[in-house]
Design a protein around this motif. Structure first.
Motif, short mmCIF file in Angstrom:
data_model
loop_
_atom_site.label_atom_id
_atom_site.label_comp_id
_atom_site.label_asym_id
_atom_site.label_seq_id
_atom_site.Cartn_x
_atom_site.Cartn_y
_atom_site.Cartn_z
N ARG A 39 0.83 -1.20 0.00
CA ARG A 39 0.00 0.00 0.00
C ARG A 39 0.87 1.26 0.00
NH1 ARG A 39 -2.42 -0.65 4.71
NH2 ARG A 39 -3.81 -2.22 3.83
N TRP A 40 1.91 1.24 0.81
CA TRP A 40 2.82 2.39 0.87
C TRP A 40 3.52 2.60 -0.46
CZ3 TRP A 40 8.06 1.54 0.05
CH2 TRP A 40 8.86 2.67 0.14
N CYS A 87 2.75 1.92 -3.43
CA CYS A 87 1.89 2.34 -4.54
C CYS A 87 1.24 3.70 -4.30
CB CYS A 87 0.81 1.30 -4.78
SG CYS A 87 1.45 -0.31 -5.30
N SER A 88 1.55 4.34 -3.17
CA SER A 88 0.93 5.64 -2.85
C SER A 88 1.44 6.71 -3.80
CB SER A 88 1.24 6.03 -1.41
OG SER A 88 2.62 6.32 -1.24
N GLN A 89 0.63 7.72 -4.02
CA GLN A 89 1.00 8.79 -4.94
C GLN A 89 2.24 9.55 -4.47
OE1 GLN A 89 -0.23 9.46 -8.04
NE2 GLN A 89 -1.26 7.51 -7.67
N GLU A 103 9.61 10.43 2.10
CA GLU A 103 9.41 9.34 1.14
C GLU A 103 10.73 8.77 0.64
OE1 GLU A 103 5.86 11.78 1.42
OE2 GLU A 103 7.94 12.29 0.92
#
Length: 280
Positions: free
Chosen positions: A171-172, A174-176, A240
């Motif tokens: 999930r992380w 693939c985050s924008q 990030e």
């Protein structure tokens, strides 16, 4: 040549090294060794010293030194190359590494940014071991690593790394925010820019250990450097990027557990579990 007593590496005898150096090798000191490389410091009868490095793929160091041109680099020559093995003679630097130099946080950040500029200016058709410089390539890499983690979990090799951690990592990844960070300021990345790989020689900085450079966000190197010197990279690098750096470590540990050093699987399991919790 002879095989390393513990690892799948090929090493030269002292007589062979003496012939290449035109100087008798009188001392051979091991500085570092692990399954993918072994580093010796050779001292010759004349008093001169040189680094001898035996390595194997996936290292691209022989190709790197053959192609790269930059005042940031030490001199090196490959004396043996028969894939997957290679052996190099590398210039020995009689000067302190950065981790032994007293430096303020401000100066460390300034040096890190300077080194990023220098790395970006290296000339030549440079090799790399991984390309995550676009969303598509990043997601492909993430899929490979998560599949590897799943396999280790299903085999029972990993017990501290759990299924819910893998789900959160996906999930992380693939985050924008992460996808945007991957493509921001992409370039050539040393990927192990730690203090003991950087030397100060008469006011000129030298960087060694170009085994696994990648293409990706260049600030990964700044995050690595600051963390190795004991500073909080998050103060100067987007969060990030710091998390991507940690995920790259997860990827490497996963690869080591399945391919390069399976006996270390318990250690890799523990390290990956810690990193996964820090990321997501």
């Amino acid at each position: 040549m002879q095989r390393h007593p513990y690892f799948d590496l090929l090493l030269h005898e002292e007589a062979e090294l003496s012939a290449w150096l035109n100087d008798e090798v009188v001392e051979r000191l091991t500085l570092h060794e692990w399954p993918l490389s072994c580093v010796h410091r050779l001292t010759c009868a004349s008093g001169s010293k040189v680094i001898y490095k035996a390595t194997r793929q996936p290292s691209v160091e022989p190709e790197f030194y053959a192609a790269a041109r930059s005042p940031l680099l030490v001199s090196a020559r490959t004396v043996y190359r028969q894939k997957p093995y290679a052996c190099l003679l590398v210039e020995y630097l009689e000067c302190p590494t950065l981790d032994k130099v007293s430096m303020t946080e401000k100066d460390a950040v300034a040096l890190g940014r300077h080194l990023l500029t220098q790395i970006g200016a290296i000339q030549g058709d440079l090799p790399y071991t991984l390309d995550i410089a676009s969303r598509e390539r990043w997601l492909n890499y993430v899929a490979i690593i998560l599949e590897g983690l799943q396999s280790l979990l299903q085999a029972g090799s990993f017990v501290q790394c759990r299924q819910d951690m893998v789900v959160r990592l996906e999930r992380w990844a693939c985050s924008q925010a992460v996808l945007a960070a991957v493509e921001a300021h992409a370039g050539y990345v040393h990927s192990d820019l730690v203090g003991d790989n950087i030397f100060s020689q008469a006011g000129v900085w030298k960087v060694i250990d170009w085994q696994r450079p990648i293409l990706g966000p260049v600030e990964l190197d700044l995050a690595t450097l600051l963390a190795s010197l004991g500073f909080r990279a998050e103060k100067y690098v987007p969060g990030e990027i710091v998390a991507i750096q940690k995920f790259l470590h997860i990827g490497w540990f996963c690869e080591c557990a399945t391919r390069w050093f399976p006996p270390g699987v318990e250690t890799y399991d523990r390290q990956i579990a810690v990193l996964a919790q820090l990321i997501a």
